[in-house]
Design an enzyme around this catalytic site. Structure first.
Site, PDB file in Angstrom:
ATOM      1  CD  GLU A 200       7.661 -14.163  40.205  1.00  0.00           C
ATOM      2  OE1 GLU A 200       8.191 -14.832  41.202  1.00  0.00           O
ATOM      3  OE2 GLU A 200       6.275 -14.557  39.679  1.00  0.00           O
ATOM      4  CD  GLU A 333       5.267 -17.130  37.000  1.00  0.00           C
ATOM      5  OE1 GLU A 333       4.730 -17.227  38.312  1.00  0.00           O
ATOM      6  OE2 GLU A 333       6.300 -17.368  36.737  1.00  0.00           O
TER       7      GLU A 333
HETATM    8  O1  AHR Z   1       3.562 -20.269  39.541  1.00  0.00           O
HETATM    9  C1  AHR Z   1       4.373 -20.585  40.653  1.00  0.00           C
HETATM   10  C2  AHR Z   1       5.315 -19.593  40.952  1.00  0.00           C
HETATM   11  O2  AHR Z   1       4.766 -18.318  40.969  1.00  0.00           O
HETATM   12  C3  AHR Z   1       6.345 -19.668  39.879  1.00  0.00           C
HETATM   13  O3  AHR Z   1       7.412 -20.288  40.090  1.00  0.00           O
HETATM   14  C4  AHR Z   1       7.099 -18.184  40.025  1.00  0.00           C
HETATM   15  O4  AHR Z   1       7.804 -17.470  38.958  1.00  0.00           O
HETATM   16  C5  AHR Z   1       5.898 -17.338  40.870  1.00  0.00           C
HETATM   17  O5  AHR Z   1       6.352 -16.750  42.010  1.00  0.00           O
END
Ligand code: AHR
Length: 529
Positions: A200, A333
């Site tokens: 991110e 994610e």
């Molecule tokens: O999964 C939780 C968080 O969400 C992670 O650390 C991050 O990459 C995302 O914003």
């Protein structure tokens, strides 16, 4: 195992009819054509990957309790959780973050545990004693039979730190780093399947501009060294939601090795990030809104697929066909993100998990399978105790969530060949939302059987499904179903078996024609041989 028969479904239907006659009418039929004669790409088993971050009790307590814990463990890893994940055939685990990765300095987590420094973990503002570090991560994935996806620190790290970690893990010569690894108890190199450069980077990973990160990616990637036959796939940190500017910059500017670009998409009520539902006790609006939000991922994948193909066509036009490569689009994610459970540390992101999450998981898989040639890896957030988890723990207790059960039911899709599915289905509408009633995907497994995943998003009406499997005549069919009476059915530590899959024998197969009544709010996986 319980058996869900047509008569069960009928009893359910009659009961619904008595209460609400209008709701008992099946919607218009769902017609499906499964093109077994036109096989697509292999569904990489890594599509079923997991994300485990140092966040809340995702690692400490959830996976690792230490050798001296009264909770039964092997070298500190909970036996119950290890057994559950092994059974799930987890192909790959992403670690150590997430946002945590850009705070993590790998040297904090090697060597004798009593000498490792304690650090503040910003997630929940708690101390991380670093007793789960590199050796422990590899020990854990070895126990569950998974491969490693390691995420390097870009936000607060350096190319040298990332390069040295990779050498520490994969080196096979007598270098100082390899000797250090050996001194820490690991003779042979470990296998790192994916090495990610940052996370991110548009946000918690450094708040960068796409062009800046694309340059940084080149810089990092240039200096990563691993033995030739042990080079991991190099993954760049990409976009989220509707954004495409990171993918664009990376595709256009990547000079050093780039194998894949990541993408994140969380299912929330929206439209603002703050607007989150409760994980249980939600309304029908919360049900359909969540499902409609989760289905948006297909549009995001398509957009990136089009963009990536167009750039590849230009940049690789001069290369012979055999040398052209399709950069991966790795959704590392995804999943639901609700309000934290009352009474928990809000930074720990603890949430219950219901039948709604099960449908979310199935609908996402059905989409991922369709883009199998590009989406070759995903990791759900997260494995244990965090967000849309497989497993929840409370002290010595553990439960399997409905999401776990869907991952289990979909196991046959790992490394199977995706088959195109043409589907005509009705819609389910509530309030201002409308979604397709049925989501489906199919694949041919290595042993030649056809596996079909179906989800009925309508919480009230069954779907009458008629499917033709072209190019295949199957002898018999078997299946499993996950459903429940309520939309927010979930398991608790006191009642861990409230919702679990049972045998589904409601599908009929005659030649290549398949018919079934798909119960409301259900996930069914069928296997035809
Ligand atoms: O999964 C939780 C968080 O969400 C992670 O650390 C991050 O990459 C995302 O914003």
């Amino acid at each position: 195992m319980k058996i869900y028969t047509q008569s069960c479904a009928l009893i359910g239907l009659i009961a619904i009819a008595l209460i609400a006659p209008a709701a008992a009418q099946p919607q218009q039929g769902t017609n499906v054509t499964i093109r077994a004669d036109r096989p697509g790409a292999v569904i990489n088993k890594n599509v079923y990957g997991q994300f485990s971050e140092h966040l809340g009790t995702g690692i400490y307590e959830g996976i690792y309790v230490g050798e001296n814990s009264p909770i039964p463990n092997t070298r500190g890893f909970r036996n119950d959780v290890v057994a559950a994940l092994k059974e799930l055939k987890v192909p790959m685990v992403r670690w150590p973050g997430g946002c945590f990765a850009d705070y993590y300095h790998w040297r904090d987590g090697i060597g004798p545990k009593d000498k490792r420094p304690a650090r503040i973990n910003g997630w929940g503002n708690v101390t991380d004693k670093n007793s789960f570090g590199t050796n422990e991560f590899f020990d854990f994935i070895d126990l569950i039979g998974a491969d490693a996806y390691v995420n390097a620190n870009v936000g607060s790290g350096t190319p040298q730190e990332a390069a040295e970690w990779l050498e520490y893990m994969t080196g096979d010569q007598d270098t100082a780093l390899v000797k250090e690894r050996r001194a820490n108890g690991r003779e042979k190199p470990w296998k790192v399947s994916i090495y990610a450069i940052g996370n991110e980077t548009w946000g918690c990973g450094g708040n960068m501009r796409p062009e800046y990160y694309a340059d940084l990616y080149n810089q990092y990637s240039t200096f990563m060294r691993a033995p030739h036959d042990a080079r991991p796939e190099m993954l760049a940190s990409g976009d989220h939601d509707a954004r495409t500017d990171f993918t664009t910059a990376l595709m256009k500017n990547a000079r050093a090795g780039l194998d894949a670009i990541s993408f994140h998409y969380y299912t929330i009520l929206g439209p603002k990030w703050e607007n989150k539902d409760t994980a249980i006790s939600f309304s029908e609006a919360g049900w359909i809104n969540t499902l409609s939000q989760t289905l948006k991922i297909e549009g995001f994948i398509k957009k990136h697929e089009t963009l990536m193909s167009a750039i590849e066509a230009k940049t690789q036009a001069q290369k012979p066909q055999a040398e052209r490569k399709k950069i991966g689009f790795y959704i590392d994610e995804w999943g639901t993100w609700y309000k934290p459970e009352p009474g928990t540390n809000p930074g720990f992101l603890v949430q219950q998990n219901t039948l709604r999450d099960a449908i979310v998981a199935a609908a996402n898989f059905n989409i991922f399978h369709k883009y199998a040639d590009r989406v070759r890896m995903t990791s759900i957030a997260q494995t244990v105790n965090v967000l849309q988890a497989m497993v929840l723990t409370d002290g010595p207790k553990m439960l399997l969530t409905p999401t776990y059960h869907v991952f289990h039911m979909y196991k046959p899709f790992q490394d199977a060949t995706s088959l195109p599915v043409e589907i005509k289905t009705g819609t389910y509408t509530y309030g201002k939302w409308t979604v397709p009633q049925v989501s489906a995907s199919a694949a041919r497994t290595k042993d030649g059987s056809i596996v079909i995943g179906l989800a009925n998003l309508d919480p009230h009406k069954p779907a009458q499904v008629s499917a033709i499997i072209t190019g295949m005549r199957a002898g018999h069919i078997k299946g499993e179903i996950l459903t429940a009476d309520t939309m927010d059915a979930h398991n608790t530590f006191d009642k861990p078996e409230e919702i679990h899959p049972v045998v589904f024998d409601g599908a009929k197969l005659v030649g290549n024609k398949l018919t079934l009544s798909l119960p409301p709010k259900s996930v069914v996986v069928l296997s035809a041989q």
